[in-house]
Design a protein around this motif. Sequence first.
Motif, short mmCIF file in Angstrom:
data_model
loop_
_atom_site.label_atom_id
_atom_site.label_comp_id
_atom_site.label_asym_id
_atom_site.label_seq_id
_atom_site.Cartn_x
_atom_site.Cartn_y
_atom_site.Cartn_z
N ALA A 41 -17.24 4.08 -25.61
CA ALA A 41 -17.22 4.64 -24.25
C ALA A 41 -17.17 6.16 -24.29
CB ALA A 41 -16.03 4.08 -23.47
N ARG A 42 -16.38 6.71 -25.17
CA ARG A 42 -16.27 8.17 -25.29
C ARG A 42 -17.46 8.79 -26.01
NH1 ARG A 42 -10.90 6.92 -26.97
NH2 ARG A 42 -11.49 7.48 -29.11
N GLY A 43 -18.20 7.98 -26.76
CA GLY A 43 -19.29 8.51 -27.56
C GLY A 43 -18.83 9.04 -28.90
N GLU A 44 -17.56 8.81 -29.26
CA GLU A 44 -17.06 9.27 -30.56
C GLU A 44 -17.81 8.59 -31.69
OE1 GLU A 44 -12.81 9.62 -33.00
OE2 GLU A 44 -12.84 8.94 -30.91
N TRP A 45 -18.16 7.30 -31.48
CA TRP A 45 -19.03 6.56 -32.39
C TRP A 45 -20.31 6.21 -31.67
CZ3 TRP A 45 -14.97 2.49 -34.49
CH2 TRP A 45 -14.06 3.16 -35.32
N LEU A 46 -21.42 6.28 -32.37
CA LEU A 46 -22.71 5.90 -31.81
C LEU A 46 -23.05 4.45 -32.17
CD1 LEU A 46 -24.65 9.23 -32.37
CD2 LEU A 46 -24.24 8.10 -30.17
N ALA A 47 -24.08 3.93 -31.52
CA ALA A 47 -24.42 2.51 -31.67
C ALA A 47 -25.93 2.35 -31.84
CB ALA A 47 -23.93 1.71 -30.46
N THR A 48 -26.33 1.24 -32.42
CA THR A 48 -27.75 0.89 -32.54
C THR A 48 -27.97 -0.51 -32.00
OG1 THR A 48 -27.71 -0.21 -34.71
CG2 THR A 48 -27.85 2.21 -34.70
N GLY A 95 -35.90 13.94 -28.74
CA GLY A 95 -35.46 13.54 -30.06
C GLY A 95 -33.95 13.49 -30.19
N TRP A 96 -33.26 14.53 -29.71
CA TRP A 96 -31.80 14.54 -29.76
C TRP A 96 -31.22 13.43 -28.89
CZ3 TRP A 96 -27.78 14.84 -26.37
CH2 TRP A 96 -26.53 15.17 -26.89
N THR A 97 -31.81 13.20 -27.74
CA THR A 97 -31.27 12.24 -26.78
C THR A 97 -31.36 10.80 -27.27
OG1 THR A 97 -31.88 13.74 -24.99
CG2 THR A 97 -31.42 11.47 -24.36
N MET A 98 -32.21 10.54 -28.26
CA MET A 98 -32.27 9.19 -28.80
C MET A 98 -30.93 8.76 -29.38
SD MET A 98 -35.26 7.88 -28.30
CE MET A 98 -35.27 6.54 -29.48
N ALA A 99 -30.14 9.71 -29.88
CA ALA A 99 -28.86 9.36 -30.51
C ALA A 99 -27.90 8.72 -29.51
CB ALA A 99 -28.24 10.60 -31.17
N PRO A 100 -27.59 9.35 -28.38
CA PRO A 100 -26.69 8.72 -27.42
C PRO A 100 -27.39 7.77 -26.45
CG PRO A 100 -27.20 10.92 -26.67
CD PRO A 100 -27.88 10.77 -28.00
N GLY A 101 -28.69 7.59 -26.62
CA GLY A 101 -29.46 6.83 -25.62
C GLY A 101 -29.06 5.38 -25.46
N LEU A 102 -28.47 4.78 -26.51
CA LEU A 102 -28.08 3.37 -26.42
C LEU A 102 -26.60 3.17 -26.17
CD1 LEU A 102 -30.23 1.73 -29.23
CD2 LEU A 102 -30.54 1.54 -26.76
N ALA A 129 -20.09 18.52 -29.36
CA ALA A 129 -19.75 19.15 -28.09
C ALA A 129 -20.01 18.21 -26.92
CB ALA A 129 -20.55 20.45 -27.93
N PHE A 130 -21.05 17.41 -27.02
CA PHE A 130 -21.44 16.47 -25.97
C PHE A 130 -20.36 15.43 -25.72
CE2 PHE A 130 -23.82 12.48 -24.91
CZ PHE A 130 -24.32 12.87 -23.68
N TRP A 131 -19.92 14.77 -26.78
CA TRP A 131 -18.95 13.70 -26.55
C TRP A 131 -17.56 14.26 -26.26
CZ3 TRP A 131 -14.42 12.28 -28.82
CH2 TRP A 131 -14.14 12.67 -30.12
N GLN A 132 -17.22 15.38 -26.88
CA GLN A 132 -15.90 15.94 -26.63
C GLN A 132 -15.76 16.49 -25.21
OE1 GLN A 132 -15.25 18.69 -29.87
NE2 GLN A 132 -15.27 17.06 -31.41
N ALA A 133 -16.89 16.85 -24.59
CA ALA A 133 -16.86 17.29 -23.20
C ALA A 133 -16.81 16.13 -22.22
CB ALA A 133 -18.08 18.17 -22.91
N GLY A 134 -16.95 14.90 -22.72
CA GLY A 134 -16.83 13.73 -21.87
C GLY A 134 -18.12 13.23 -21.25
N TRP A 135 -19.28 13.75 -21.64
CA TRP A 135 -20.52 13.35 -20.98
C TRP A 135 -20.90 11.90 -21.22
CZ3 TRP A 135 -21.34 16.13 -17.11
CH2 TRP A 135 -21.12 17.51 -17.12
N PRO A 136 -20.70 11.30 -22.40
CA PRO A 136 -21.09 9.90 -22.56
C PRO A 136 -20.31 8.94 -21.67
CG PRO A 136 -20.80 10.94 -24.69
CD PRO A 136 -20.23 11.88 -23.67
N SER A 137 -19.11 9.34 -21.25
CA SER A 137 -18.22 8.41 -20.56
C SER A 137 -18.30 8.51 -19.03
CB SER A 137 -16.77 8.67 -21.00
OG SER A 137 -16.34 9.97 -20.59
N LEU A 138 -19.31 9.21 -18.50
CA LEU A 138 -19.38 9.42 -17.04
C LEU A 138 -19.22 8.12 -16.26
CD1 LEU A 138 -22.21 12.00 -16.23
CD2 LEU A 138 -19.74 12.32 -16.14
N ALA A 139 -20.00 7.09 -16.62
CA ALA A 139 -20.03 5.88 -15.81
C ALA A 139 -19.21 4.74 -16.41
CB ALA A 139 -21.48 5.42 -15.62
#
Length: 578
Positions: free
Chosen positions: A154-161, A122-129, A84-94
């Motif tokens: 950019a969209r958060g569809e894939w996460l990164a480490t 704990g949840w926020t660690m996933a998109p944190g990087l 729901a987070f990435w599909q709503a566009g939140w990772p791509s704000l900036a």
Amino acid sequence: MQAHQTLADIQHLLTEVLQAPSQWQALAPFADTDGGLAAQVLEEAAKFVDSAIAPLQRTGDEEGCHFEAGSVTTPSGFRAAYQAFWQAGWPSLACAPEDGGQGLPAVLEGVLFEWLAGANHGWTMAPGLLHGAYECLRHHGSDALKAQYLPKIARGEWLATMCLTEAHAGSDLGLARTRGVPQADGSVRVSGSKIFISGGEHDLTDNIVHLVLARLPDAPAGPKGLSLFLVPKRLPGGERNAVVCERIEEKMGLHGSPTCVMRFDDANGWLLGEPHKGLAAMFVMMNAARLHVGLQGLGLLEAAWQKASAYALERRQMRAPRPMGTTASPGPDPIAEHPAMRRILQTQRAWIDGGRVLAYHTALQLDVARHHPDATERAVAQRWCALVTPVLKAALTDQAFHGASACLQVLGGHGYVREWGMEQIVRDARVAMIYEGTNEIQAIDLLVRKVLADGGQGLCALLASLRADVPFDEAGNTRRNALADTTRALAAAATTDPELPYWVADDYLRAVALVLLEWAWARIRAASQGPRWTDPAQAFTTWVLPEFDLRLAIIRQRLSTAAADVHPRTAPAMATAA
């Protein structure tokens, strides 16, 4: 933490104290961003955090992550919330519009992640990087890599480490042994093991993009021999890459975030940036992460303060002392009226409000450094970010842990038991003082790498700009002058005693933090009225600021000792993770 409880305060700090809308509109990419648009974005962000993320806080801690045969299952509700987070566009704000982003100012993304960390660290660690990986790939990736990976990150569809640490190499990245062997097709085969990899394996997204520090066969020894490689969990054709999660760690906190031991078995990867310049490329990611870690500290401290404040208003114990000449209550009173509790709560409020001004101003300066049409303005903004980012990371995460512990004290025994959620905040907050460069590394980075590198000129220029920005009283000017004099004394003494700055780096960073907070509170006072702001302002002056004299006394004592020591010392090797 309830994000909506902070909305009015944050709007006030952004619009009235920092005048953010006028700063945005001076930068071409944000010319259409006004206070109304920012308020709408933050309102919707607060709703999402409070409804979708905060309710999973206790679930994540109690269930934890489950590891089986190389696969990791996150706690109940985590995957659905992330989708729901990435599909709503939140990772791509900036992120830039050309990369699929929304092109909004960095500070709005910063506020979002402050709230996320406070609601569910704990949840926020996933998109944190994500923001750091995006910047790293955008600046150093080839056109082919950017076309393949940048929009999805950019969209958060894939996460990164960020794969830096090895079992024998913590802060000293120059000891890393992971290898990368070039192939005829331009790819690289990466082999080695990394530890403490947040989100190295999970079920939140279909792919995970690992950014891995490793050595090419012709690499020189030490940190200058490291290169950076993009190594995906799944290759472009969809097949699984030779990337293996060996286990997840059992940790003090952050049970909802899998901290992984990762093994790369001739995994396919591609070079990011130039050979042997991987640290420079990685620091684009790390510096972005460090500001967000400082914001994590603010979010966690706000979460602890909200719980402690609500409890203190409800809990009645004894009769609170009253000033002379006032009528005593029949008692018992809410403990929020007792001076000991008021001191704790107002002191943490002073750190939160002042810390927000510093962190938000730094986020604003990031955009100025990138987009301002005047080169001088860009350089001044870049100087602020370089000097202040390690201060924010260290000081705000330190206060998150110690301040959350103080807030736990407000609840007494109830704070120590799991039912109230305070002990989880304390446990979760502790790691922020360690990762993304320990707070000791931040202090060394500030003093040795940045302040002393130019003899203290940049720091002294920053102090002068504070004075020009907002009027200070005589005591405030005295503190700034004292810090400038001490900076020059350290620069002179370090030429004959290179070890000296390493002894006092922590004290120096704290002194700088307190002067910056004094500037932040001067800005707040100039634009704010009423007890909401005057009470924590008084707490800052009474309970927080006196630490400055202690820190300077420690530095001066060490300077005196060094001056009396006729034997020159050799500086220790600089930790490469700074």
